[in-house]
Enzyme design. Structure first.
Site, mmCIF file in Angstrom:
data_model
loop_
_atom_site.group_PDB
_atom_site.id
_atom_site.type_symbol
_atom_site.label_atom_id
_atom_site.label_comp_id
_atom_site.label_asym_id
_atom_site.label_seq_id
_atom_site.Cartn_x
_atom_site.Cartn_y
_atom_site.Cartn_z
ATOM 1 N N CYS A 139 0.769 -1.415 -0.170
ATOM 2 C CA CYS A 139 0.066 -0.161 -0.029
ATOM 3 C C CYS A 139 0.850 1.208 0.170
ATOM 4 O O CYS A 139 1.407 1.573 1.048
ATOM 5 C CB CYS A 139 -0.818 -0.053 1.161
ATOM 6 S SG CYS A 139 -2.051 1.624 1.245
ATOM 7 N N CYS A 156 -0.324 4.033 2.501
ATOM 8 C CA CYS A 156 -0.098 3.901 3.688
ATOM 9 C C CYS A 156 1.437 3.899 4.016
ATOM 10 O O CYS A 156 1.600 4.720 4.979
ATOM 11 C CB CYS A 156 -0.477 2.412 4.135
ATOM 12 S SG CYS A 156 -1.899 1.936 3.486
ATOM 13 N N ASP A 157 2.190 3.472 3.199
ATOM 14 C CA ASP A 157 3.654 3.518 3.643
ATOM 15 C C ASP A 157 4.898 4.410 2.722
ATOM 16 O O ASP A 157 5.811 4.438 3.312
ATOM 17 C CB ASP A 157 4.163 2.095 3.485
ATOM 18 C CG ASP A 157 3.445 0.924 4.378
ATOM 19 O OD1 ASP A 157 2.998 1.410 5.427
ATOM 20 O OD2 ASP A 157 3.030 -0.092 4.016
#
Ligand code: NAP
Length: 318
Positions: free
Chosen positions: A147, A150-151
């Protein structure tokens, strides 16, 4: 849904019986809820993470009519709000068992609740497929990610690899190109599968580079990922490629483990439905990314949900 997306869990006075239980609160589930209420029946959506499902993991959505550009999070939130405004009930928890043997379907939740319904819509979506190579599991969360939204921020000014050549891989590479110093798309063929619009954007982004005809054989590191072992599929050459992180986007796996042996699935685990989105079990419908179909998009998921709920109302409540 992809991951544990955090939580929007709230207290819910779940009842024992609903006209329709919808498993999954992504676009398919939310649309099914809205159409169920419009059809005059009482639905319950059971969602394990966040309203809107996978949309939360997308930076921008630019192909949903009415929104030329909206963040995934905002669209997801709007979908949940819309359904709640219409009177769709939500319960936040995980389904751990289903029994579709009798006319009354029984759904068991991890919080001990058991709910029953005349009809069910399965809208559980799909999760990212893994590469299944040495090092992938070991370095998950330590340089291996599924993701970018997200990261991605962990890789500011660093060198990252994106594995895959579909829409997700190219879109996420474009997102990462704004954060990382260099983004290498590593693809097993010499042509991308992604839609032309994303291909053009990627080819015109200076810090996105391509490694064609190559597959990852191993992910190596120390405390964190620092190297990929690549194999060139044309000449069999194996080489080491230094990276700070690797983002894997090699397709999806349907979330259907709970339904194995209970409804008909295809060879890849996708649910087989008819044109009303009904499965081979009477009263059990399925919608969105989890069904066997050609085009997995927010709009087609929402359409599936609408079709499932409308025909459920027509066939079982009129
Ligand atoms: P996808 O379209 O199935 O693409 C998967 C990619 O990974 C392909 O390029 C495939 O290579 C590659 N791949 C598969 N297994 C691999 C392996 N073991 N090693 C290396 N590479 C591997 O999956 P997706 O990109 O996740 O998209 C899923 C669905 O959502 C698609 O229908 C897609 O169109 C849709 N989607 C749409 C949008 C949008 O419209 N904005 C955004 C995201 C996703 P090959 O090409 O050689 O098969």
């Amino acid at each position: 849904m992809f991951f544990d997306l955090g939580t929007s869990k709230s207290k819910s006075n779940i009842k024992e019986y609903y006209d329709m239980i919808i498993i999954g609160g992504g676009p398919a589930g939310v649309a099914a809820g809205i159409y169920a209420v419009q059809g005059g029946i009482k639905p319950l959506i059971i969602e394990k993470d966040l309203d809107g499902g996978q949309i939360n993991l997308t930076e921008y959505v630019e192909n949903y009519p009415g929104f030329s550009s909206i963040t995934g999070e905002e669209l997801a939130e709007k979908m949940g709000e819309h359904a709640k405004k219409f009177g769709v009930e939500f319960h936040y928890g995980e389904v751990i068992n289903v029994n579709f043997e009798k006319e009354e379907k029984i759904i068991s939740l991890d919080d001990g609740n058991i709910v029953k319904a005349k009809t069910v819509v399965i809208a559980t979506g799909a999760t990212p497929r893994k590469l299944n190579v040495p090092g992938e599991k070991e370095f998950a969360g330590r340089g291996v990610s599924y993701c970018a939204t997200c990261d991605g921020h962990f890789f500011k000014n660093q060198k990252v690899a994106v594995i895959g050549g579909g829409n997700t891989a190219v879109e996420e590479a474009l997102y990462l190109s704004k954060i990382a110093k260099e983004v290498y798309i590593i693809h097993r063929r010499d042509k991308l599968r992604a839609d032309k619009i994303y291909q053009d954007k990627a080819f015109n982004t200076a810090n996105i580079k391509f490694i064609w005809n190559s597959v990852v054989k191993e992910i190596k590191g120390d405390k964190k990922v620092n190297q990929l072992v690549l194999e060139n599929r044309e000449n069999g050459e194996v080489s080491n490629f230094d990276v700070d992180g690797v983002f894997v986007f090699v397709g999806l796996l349907p979330v259907t483990q709970l339904f194995k042996d209970k409804i008909k699935l295809d060879d890849y685990g996708y649910i087989i439905v008819d044109e009303h989105r009904e499965t081979n079990v009477k009263g059990v419908f399925a919608a969105g990314d989890v069904i066997q179909k050609e085009l997995r998009q927010i709009i087609t998921a929402a359409a599936d949900g609408a079709i499932a709920a409308s025909f459920a109302v027509r066939e079982y409540f009129n």
